[in-house]
Design a protein around this motif. Sequence first.
Motif, PDB file in Angstrom:
ATOM      1  N   HIS A  83       0.524  -0.620  -0.071  1.00 48.66           N
ATOM      2  CA  HIS A  83       0.054   0.000  -0.382  1.00 48.66           C
ATOM      3  C   HIS A  83       1.141   0.954  -0.144  1.00 48.66           C
ATOM      4  N   SER A  84       0.483   2.538  -0.199  1.00 47.18           N
ATOM      5  CA  SER A  84       1.479   3.482  -0.975  1.00 47.18           C
ATOM      6  C   SER A  84       1.234   4.815   0.616  1.00 47.18           C
ATOM      7  N   HIS A  85       1.678   4.887   0.879  1.00 52.24           N
ATOM      8  CA  HIS A  85       1.167   6.315   1.801  1.00 52.24           C
ATOM      9  C   HIS A  85       1.183   7.812   1.239  1.00 52.24           C
ATOM     10  N   PRO A  86       0.368   7.901   0.393  1.00 51.83           N
ATOM     11  CA  PRO A  86       0.095   9.559   0.049  1.00 51.83           C
ATOM     12  C   PRO A  86       1.407  10.620  -0.059  1.00 51.83           C
ATOM     13  N   ASN A  87       1.063  10.819   2.265  1.00 57.05           N
ATOM     14  CA  ASN A  87       1.622  11.938   2.456  1.00 57.05           C
ATOM     15  C   ASN A  87       2.327  11.695   3.904  1.00 57.05           C
ATOM     16  N   GLY A  88       3.195  10.553   3.656  1.00 55.91           N
ATOM     17  CA  GLY A  88       4.239  10.011   4.495  1.00 55.91           C
ATOM     18  C   GLY A  88       5.243   9.304   4.406  1.00 55.91           C
ATOM     19  N   LYS A  89       5.420   9.006   4.967  1.00 58.25           N
ATOM     20  CA  LYS A  89       6.772   7.855   4.790  1.00 58.25           C
ATOM     21  C   LYS A  89       6.315   6.776   4.516  1.00 58.25           C
ATOM     22  N   ALA A  90       7.854   5.892   3.797  1.00 61.52           N
ATOM     23  CA  ALA A  90       7.366   4.243   3.984  1.00 61.52           C
ATOM     24  C   ALA A  90       7.763   3.801   5.006  1.00 61.52           C
ATOM     25  N   VAL A  91       7.494   3.363   5.915  1.00 65.94           N
ATOM     26  CA  VAL A  91       7.137   2.692   7.487  1.00 65.94           C
ATOM     27  C   VAL A  91       6.099   2.645   7.298  1.00 65.94           C
ATOM     28  N   PRO A  92       5.406   1.125   8.422  1.00 68.14           N
ATOM     29  CA  PRO A  92       4.741   1.297   8.391  1.00 68.14           C
ATOM     30  C   PRO A  92       4.384   2.105   9.701  1.00 68.14           C
ATOM     31  N   SER A  93       2.714   3.163   9.814  1.00 61.80           N
ATOM     32  CA  SER A  93       2.159   3.718  10.503  1.00 61.80           C
ATOM     33  C   SER A  93       1.440   3.087  11.665  1.00 61.80           C
ATOM     34  N   PRO A  94       1.089   4.175  12.411  1.00 62.04           N
ATOM     35  CA  PRO A  94       0.516   3.428  14.310  1.00 62.04           C
ATOM     36  C   PRO A  94      -0.948   2.760  13.571  1.00 62.04           C
ATOM     37  N   ARG A 113       8.908   7.972  -4.533  1.00 64.58           N
ATOM     38  CA  ARG A 113       9.263   7.012  -5.554  1.00 64.58           C
ATOM     39  C   ARG A 113      10.158   6.216  -4.303  1.00 64.58           C
ATOM     40  N   ASP A 114      10.169   5.732  -3.100  1.00 65.98           N
ATOM     41  CA  ASP A 114      10.994   5.039  -2.010  1.00 65.98           C
ATOM     42  C   ASP A 114       9.528   3.778  -2.154  1.00 65.98           C
ATOM     43  N   VAL A 115       9.991   3.386  -1.878  1.00 62.43           N
ATOM     44  CA  VAL A 115       9.532   1.749  -1.563  1.00 62.43           C
ATOM     45  C   VAL A 115      10.199   1.100  -0.905  1.00 62.43           C
ATOM     46  N   GLN A 116      10.067   0.463   0.653  1.00 59.26           N
ATOM     47  CA  GLN A 116      10.340  -0.327   1.609  1.00 59.26           C
ATOM     48  C   GLN A 116       9.456  -1.389   2.168  1.00 59.26           C
ATOM     49  N   PHE A 117       9.846  -2.388   1.983  1.00 61.60           N
ATOM     50  CA  PHE A 117       9.952  -3.902   2.556  1.00 61.60           C
ATOM     51  C   PHE A 117       9.515  -4.635   4.224  1.00 61.60           C
ATOM     52  N   TRP A 118       8.397  -5.383   4.078  1.00 64.65           N
ATOM     53  CA  TRP A 118       8.435  -5.240   6.254  1.00 64.65           C
ATOM     54  C   TRP A 118       8.107  -6.630   6.294  1.00 64.65           C
ATOM     55  N   ARG A 119       8.312  -7.385   7.577  1.00 63.50           N
ATOM     56  CA  ARG A 119       7.770  -8.205   7.551  1.00 63.50           C
ATOM     57  C   ARG A 119       6.494  -8.288   9.016  1.00 63.50           C
ATOM     58  N   ASP A 120       5.683  -8.957   9.090  1.00 67.40           N
ATOM     59  CA  ASP A 120       4.961  -8.513   9.702  1.00 67.40           C
ATOM     60  C   ASP A 120       4.815  -9.638  10.735  1.00 67.40           C
ATOM     61  N   GLU A 121       5.525  -9.365  11.719  1.00 70.92           N
ATOM     62  CA  GLU A 121       5.893 -10.489  13.071  1.00 70.92           C
ATOM     63  C   GLU A 121       4.911  -9.725  13.723  1.00 70.92           C
ATOM     64  N   PRO A 122       4.626 -11.510  15.162  1.00 72.69           N
ATOM     65  CA  PRO A 122       4.455 -11.092  16.086  1.00 72.69           C
ATOM     66  C   PRO A 122       4.511  -9.995  17.217  1.00 72.69           C
ATOM     67  N   GLY A 123       5.444  -9.605  17.233  1.00 69.68           N
ATOM     68  CA  GLY A 123       6.240  -8.537  17.955  1.00 69.68           C
ATOM     69  C   GLY A 123       6.409  -6.707  17.839  1.00 69.68           C
ATOM     70  N   GLY A 124       6.038  -6.750  16.039  1.00 68.32           N
ATOM     71  CA  GLY A 124       6.006  -5.457  15.678  1.00 68.32           C
ATOM     72  C   GLY A 124       6.317  -5.974  13.871  1.00 68.32           C
ATOM     73  N   PHE A 125       6.425  -4.648  13.410  1.00 67.49           N
ATOM     74  CA  PHE A 125       7.177  -4.695  11.648  1.00 67.49           C
ATOM     75  C   PHE A 125       8.768  -4.824  11.282  1.00 67.49           C
ATOM     76  N   GLN A 126       9.810  -5.896  11.455  1.00 67.11           N
ATOM     77  CA  GLN A 126      10.880  -5.960  11.024  1.00 67.11           C
ATOM     78  C   GLN A 126      11.179  -5.496   9.919  1.00 67.11           C
TER      79      GLN A 126
END
Length: 135
Positions: A83-94, A113-126
Amino acid sequence: MTLKVTREAFDEIRRASAEAGAIEACGLLLGCKAEGDESICEALETRNAHPKPRTHFEIEPQALINAYRDERSGGPRLMGYFHSHPNGKAVPSPTDQAQAPGDGRIWAIAAGRDVQFWRDEPGGFQPLDILIEEA
């Protein structure tokens, strides 16, 4: 771990995000068919079904159902979502943090143009390192 992503999938995330403008783009990340492969071969844009698409996203339910059916019948593995964050950063939002199930799936987040990848772990995004594979 370094996640492999095809150039086509990476570019599709950027394209969908740019075309969505002020609306959050969203879609599915599909894996390669090889068993045990953790590579993302396709990004499939879906309709954002959330009633507030400027600040939230919801994968179109039928697209999600279809992806699960395809996977069960031998199609590509559903690796995660973008998904995109049109007005934010390429990091998981609250909001992302609060709604993520901690199921180990991959999330790609685009901002400009920034795309970051994260793994949704039980303790939060990595965060994940990626290797873009050219055709």
